[in-house]
Design a protein around this motif. Structure first.
Motif, short mmCIF file in Angstrom:
data_model
loop_
_atom_site.label_atom_id
_atom_site.label_comp_id
_atom_site.label_asym_id
_atom_site.label_seq_id
_atom_site.Cartn_x
_atom_site.Cartn_y
_atom_site.Cartn_z
N SER A 70 3.40 12.72 36.57
CA SER A 70 2.96 12.33 34.98
C SER A 70 2.12 11.45 34.97
O SER A 70 1.42 10.71 35.79
CB SER A 70 4.09 12.02 34.27
N ARG A 71 1.43 11.22 33.69
CA ARG A 71 0.51 10.23 33.51
C ARG A 71 1.24 9.06 32.83
O ARG A 71 2.13 9.31 31.96
CB ARG A 71 -0.77 10.73 32.53
N MET A 72 0.77 7.96 32.98
CA MET A 72 1.42 6.55 32.43
C MET A 72 0.57 5.84 31.50
O MET A 72 -0.69 5.80 31.96
CB MET A 72 2.12 5.68 33.46
N ILE A 73 0.78 5.68 30.39
CA ILE A 73 0.01 4.66 29.78
C ILE A 73 0.38 3.35 29.69
O ILE A 73 1.58 2.91 29.40
CB ILE A 73 -0.19 5.15 28.11
N LEU A 74 -0.47 2.53 29.86
CA LEU A 74 -0.21 0.83 30.06
C LEU A 74 -1.03 0.09 29.24
O LEU A 74 -2.22 0.35 28.96
CB LEU A 74 -0.34 0.61 31.56
N THR A 75 -0.46 -0.67 28.28
CA THR A 75 -1.41 -1.50 27.41
C THR A 75 -1.23 -3.02 27.69
O THR A 75 0.07 -3.49 28.07
CB THR A 75 -1.04 -1.40 26.00
N GLY A 76 -2.13 -3.87 27.84
CA GLY A 76 -1.97 -5.27 28.01
C GLY A 76 -3.09 -5.88 28.25
O GLY A 76 -4.30 -5.53 28.38
N ARG A 77 -3.13 -7.11 28.66
CA ARG A 77 -4.38 -8.12 28.82
C ARG A 77 -4.59 -8.07 30.35
O ARG A 77 -3.55 -8.11 31.01
CB ARG A 77 -4.11 -9.40 28.18
N ILE A 78 -5.80 -7.90 30.70
CA ILE A 78 -6.08 -8.02 32.11
C ILE A 78 -6.11 -9.61 32.54
O ILE A 78 -7.04 -10.22 32.13
CB ILE A 78 -7.72 -7.27 32.46
N ALA A 79 -5.07 -9.96 33.38
CA ALA A 79 -5.01 -11.27 33.72
C ALA A 79 -5.82 -11.73 34.98
O ALA A 79 -6.21 -12.90 35.04
CB ALA A 79 -3.48 -11.49 33.75
N LYS A 80 -5.75 -10.66 35.88
CA LYS A 80 -6.74 -11.02 37.24
C LYS A 80 -7.14 -9.61 37.73
O LYS A 80 -6.85 -8.48 37.53
CB LYS A 80 -5.59 -11.51 38.38
N ARG A 81 -8.22 -9.87 38.27
CA ARG A 81 -9.00 -8.72 39.26
C ARG A 81 -8.92 -9.00 40.62
O ARG A 81 -9.14 -10.37 41.08
CB ARG A 81 -10.34 -8.78 38.64
N ASP A 82 -8.73 -8.23 41.40
CA ASP A 82 -8.53 -8.31 43.04
C ASP A 82 -9.83 -7.42 43.55
O ASP A 82 -9.41 -6.15 43.60
CB ASP A 82 -7.33 -7.91 43.49
N HIS A 83 -10.86 -7.95 43.95
CA HIS A 83 -11.94 -7.02 44.41
C HIS A 83 -11.79 -6.52 45.62
O HIS A 83 -12.14 -5.54 45.84
CB HIS A 83 -13.34 -7.91 44.39
N LEU A 84 -11.32 -7.19 46.53
CA LEU A 84 -10.84 -6.75 47.80
C LEU A 84 -9.94 -5.50 47.98
O LEU A 84 -10.28 -4.49 48.39
CB LEU A 84 -10.41 -7.98 48.63
N LEU A 85 -8.58 -5.72 46.92
CA LEU A 85 -7.92 -4.42 46.94
C LEU A 85 -8.09 -3.49 46.04
O LEU A 85 -7.43 -2.32 45.74
CB LEU A 85 -6.54 -5.08 46.89
#
Length: 104
Positions: A70-85
């Protein structure tokens, strides 16, 4: 008597009506594994821009994630970004960039 009421007992298998079995089979067909949608470069860039802007501004973002059934919808604030992964922490949940198929 209690042994017959267990899920693998004789009672449970004998009492399944044909209508129930047909409905279960239809339901399982609907849950078939979906193929991952292929996003063109323009759509990928648009999603990346929207995610970056939401991260920099501290705004909430709504992403649609691809999952096998299925598809999942997620809402929220982006707290961190992991460029490596190649993943984001949105609303306390790590999300792979490869799983994002849409963003608002």
């Amino acid at each position: 008597m209690s042994e017959k009421l267990k899920p693998n007992g004789i009672w449970m298998t004998k009492m399944m009506l044909p209508e129930h079995k047909e409905r279960i089979n239809r339901h399982n067909e609907q849950l078939e594994v979906q193929t991952r949608p292929v996003l063109d470069e323009q759509k990928q860039e648009e999603i990346s821009r929207m995610l970056l802007k939401a991260y920099e501004d501290g705004n909430d973002v709504t992403v649609t994630l691809f999952q096998s059934k299925s598809r999942m919808i997620l809402t929220g604030r982006i707290a961190k970004r992991d460029h490596l992964l190649q993943r984001l922490l949105i609303g306390g949940q790590w999300v792979s960039m490869a799983d994002i198929v849409d963003c608002e």
